[in-house]
Design a protein around this motif. Structure first.
Motif, PDB file in Angstrom:
ATOM      1  N   MET A 137      34.003  76.964 -40.162  1.00 42.85           N
ATOM      2  CA  MET A 137      33.817  78.226 -39.963  1.00 42.85           C
ATOM      3  C   MET A 137      33.957  78.614 -38.375  1.00 42.85           C
ATOM      4  SD  MET A 137      33.083  80.285 -42.592  1.00 42.85           S
ATOM      5  CE  MET A 137      32.711  81.542 -41.717  1.00 42.85           C
ATOM      6  N   GLY A 138      33.071  77.582 -37.762  1.00 40.34           N
ATOM      7  CA  GLY A 138      33.171  77.969 -36.222  1.00 40.34           C
ATOM      8  C   GLY A 138      34.768  77.584 -35.575  1.00 40.34           C
ATOM      9  N   ARG A 139      35.267  76.310 -36.207  1.00 36.54           N
ATOM     10  CA  ARG A 139      36.686  76.104 -35.667  1.00 36.54           C
ATOM     11  C   ARG A 139      37.734  77.378 -35.999  1.00 36.54           C
ATOM     12  NH1 ARG A 139      37.434  69.773 -37.442  1.00 36.54           N
ATOM     13  NH2 ARG A 139      35.962  68.843 -35.941  1.00 36.54           N
ATOM     14  N   SER A 140      37.750  77.679 -37.175  1.00 34.30           N
ATOM     15  CA  SER A 140      38.781  78.803 -37.534  1.00 34.30           C
ATOM     16  C   SER A 140      38.696  79.963 -37.114  1.00 34.30           C
ATOM     17  CB  SER A 140      39.058  78.749 -38.999  1.00 34.30           C
ATOM     18  OG  SER A 140      37.751  79.044 -39.642  1.00 34.30           O
ATOM     19  N   ASN A 141      37.289  80.212 -36.818  1.00 33.58           N
ATOM     20  CA  ASN A 141      36.962  81.842 -36.063  1.00 33.58           C
ATOM     21  C   ASN A 141      37.040  81.964 -34.758  1.00 33.58           C
ATOM     22  OD1 ASN A 141      36.767  83.666 -38.680  1.00 33.58           O
ATOM     23  ND2 ASN A 141      35.014  81.877 -38.939  1.00 33.58           N
ATOM     24  N   GLY A 142      36.643  80.672 -33.997  1.00 34.29           N
ATOM     25  CA  GLY A 142      36.513  80.642 -32.621  1.00 34.29           C
ATOM     26  C   GLY A 142      37.978  80.847 -31.965  1.00 34.29           C
ATOM     27  N   LYS A 143      38.030  81.768 -31.081  1.00 32.74           N
ATOM     28  CA  LYS A 143      39.126  81.709 -30.278  1.00 32.74           C
ATOM     29  C   LYS A 143      39.254  80.874 -28.975  1.00 32.74           C
ATOM     30  CE  LYS A 143      41.088  85.464 -33.118  1.00 32.74           C
ATOM     31  NZ  LYS A 143      40.003  84.944 -34.361  1.00 32.74           N
ATOM     32  N   GLU A 144      40.541  80.432 -28.620  1.00 35.10           N
ATOM     33  CA  GLU A 144      40.619  79.838 -27.244  1.00 35.10           C
ATOM     34  C   GLU A 144      40.204  80.754 -26.263  1.00 35.10           C
ATOM     35  OE1 GLU A 144      40.447  77.044 -25.724  1.00 35.10           O
ATOM     36  OE2 GLU A 144      40.396  75.685 -27.620  1.00 35.10           O
ATOM     37  N   SER A 145      39.359  80.502 -25.181  1.00 37.85           N
ATOM     38  CA  SER A 145      39.435  81.695 -24.243  1.00 37.85           C
ATOM     39  C   SER A 145      38.694  80.688 -22.864  1.00 37.85           C
ATOM     40  CB  SER A 145      38.376  82.908 -24.395  1.00 37.85           C
ATOM     41  OG  SER A 145      37.002  82.192 -24.525  1.00 37.85           O
ATOM     42  N   PHE A 146      38.478  81.156 -21.917  1.00 44.88           N
ATOM     43  CA  PHE A 146      38.071  80.227 -20.579  1.00 44.88           C
ATOM     44  C   PHE A 146      36.647  79.928 -20.794  1.00 44.88           C
ATOM     45  CE2 PHE A 146      36.864  84.692 -19.573  1.00 44.88           C
ATOM     46  CZ  PHE A 146      35.933  84.762 -18.824  1.00 44.88           C
ATOM     47  N   LEU A 147      35.826  80.768 -21.769  1.00 41.56           N
ATOM     48  CA  LEU A 147      34.515  80.112 -21.902  1.00 41.56           C
ATOM     49  C   LEU A 147      34.335  79.494 -22.884  1.00 41.56           C
ATOM     50  CD1 LEU A 147      32.895  84.116 -21.784  1.00 41.56           C
ATOM     51  CD2 LEU A 147      32.490  82.034 -20.492  1.00 41.56           C
ATOM     52  N   TYR A 148      35.339  79.155 -23.625  1.00 41.04           N
ATOM     53  CA  TYR A 148      35.191  78.265 -24.884  1.00 41.04           C
ATOM     54  C   TYR A 148      34.795  76.946 -24.636  1.00 41.04           C
ATOM     55  CZ  TYR A 148      36.105  76.550 -29.771  1.00 41.04           C
ATOM     56  OH  TYR A 148      35.895  75.924 -31.019  1.00 41.04           O
ATOM     57  N   LYS A 149      35.402  76.378 -23.677  1.00 39.13           N
ATOM     58  CA  LYS A 149      34.932  75.037 -23.415  1.00 39.13           C
ATOM     59  C   LYS A 149      33.549  74.516 -22.538  1.00 39.13           C
ATOM     60  CE  LYS A 149      39.039  72.100 -23.351  1.00 39.13           C
ATOM     61  NZ  LYS A 149      40.193  72.733 -23.195  1.00 39.13           N
ATOM     62  N   PRO A 150      33.045  75.731 -21.653  1.00 41.10           N
ATOM     63  CA  PRO A 150      31.917  75.573 -21.115  1.00 41.10           C
ATOM     64  C   PRO A 150      30.717  75.814 -22.115  1.00 41.10           C
ATOM     65  CG  PRO A 150      33.293  76.956 -19.615  1.00 41.10           C
ATOM     66  CD  PRO A 150      34.249  76.636 -20.860  1.00 41.10           C
ATOM     67  N   ILE A 151      31.126  76.628 -22.930  1.00 40.40           N
ATOM     68  CA  ILE A 151      29.807  77.102 -24.042  1.00 40.40           C
ATOM     69  C   ILE A 151      29.818  75.928 -24.833  1.00 40.40           C
ATOM     70  CG2 ILE A 151      29.193  78.567 -25.876  1.00 40.40           C
ATOM     71  CD1 ILE A 151      30.564  80.844 -24.642  1.00 40.40           C
ATOM     72  N   PHE A 152      30.925  75.415 -25.298  1.00 36.76           N
ATOM     73  CA  PHE A 152      31.079  74.228 -26.187  1.00 36.76           C
ATOM     74  C   PHE A 152      29.957  72.951 -25.650  1.00 36.76           C
ATOM     75  CE2 PHE A 152      32.287  70.384 -28.510  1.00 36.76           C
ATOM     76  CZ  PHE A 152      32.575  70.782 -29.881  1.00 36.76           C
ATOM     77  N   TRP A 153      30.244  72.886 -24.250  1.00 39.10           N
ATOM     78  CA  TRP A 153      29.783  71.749 -23.640  1.00 39.10           C
ATOM     79  C   TRP A 153      28.361  72.005 -23.532  1.00 39.10           C
ATOM     80  CZ3 TRP A 153      27.389  71.180 -18.908  1.00 39.10           C
ATOM     81  CH2 TRP A 153      27.143  69.871 -18.407  1.00 39.10           C
TER      82      TRP A 153
END
Ligand SMILES: [Fe+2]
Ligand SMILES: [Fe+2]
Length: 169
Positions: A137-153
């Motif tokens: 669910m997280g993978r398919s609904n999450g959109k790439e954005s500049f915030l994606y990687k920092p939040i993931f990390w």
């Protein structure tokens, strides 16, 4: 065996954290993202079931719970609130990050428990497909954005830290 007790205790505490996260996101979603309410409710229900599974196991074996249980609940609520306020995308990045980290741990736990403890193995295995569903669910609904990687990390590091801390508490 100490290692088995530690696994059950950490998983139990982790589910408490997951309940905290999804509960907090749900509160925000009821106001800001009403369309996400059903899916967050479904995930929260899963986490409550997971928590109950490990709680039963702790009780039947008279193993104490993690002393950091309240910390998990609090930390989860903070993380859930912050990500939800950052936006709907952050909710999904957070879900993907947490469930990815969790599944990574479940993998080695299953390998270990398969050799040592059939009951605990069955308990961990019983939650795996739900967590995979959440990650998806997280993978398919999450959109790439500049915030994606920092939040993931950031979420991954906090989760790893909480897991490490729980093995000490
Ligand atoms: Fe769970
Ligand atoms: Fe989950």
């Amino acid at each position: 065996m100490k290692e088995i007790e530690r696994i059950i205790r950490v998983d139990h505490a982790g589910e408490r954290g997951a309940i905290g996260i999804y509960s907090a996101q749900l509160i925000v979603a009821r106001v800001l993202y009403k369309d996400l309410v059903p899916v967050l409710e479904a995930m929260l229900l899963h986490e409550r079931e997971h928590y109950a599974t490990f709680n039963r196991l702790l009780n039947s074996r008279r193993i104490r719970h993690c002393y950091g249980l309240g910390l998990w609940a609090f930390g989860g609520a903070v993380l859930g609130t912050l990500t939800a306020l950052l936006g709907r995308n952050a909710i999904w990045v957070c879900t993907n990050s947490i469930e990815t980290t969790v599944l990574h741990h479940l993998e080695w736990q299953l390998v270990f428990l398969n050799k040592h403890d059939a009951e605990a193995y069955a308990a961990v295995l019983s939650i795996k497909s739900d967590e995979e569903e959440h990650r998806e669910m997280g993978r398919s609904n999450g959109k790439e954005s500049f915030l994606y990687k920092p939040i993931f990390w950031l979420v991954q590091r906090s989760t790893e830290f909480a897991i490490w801390l729980s093995t000490k508490l």
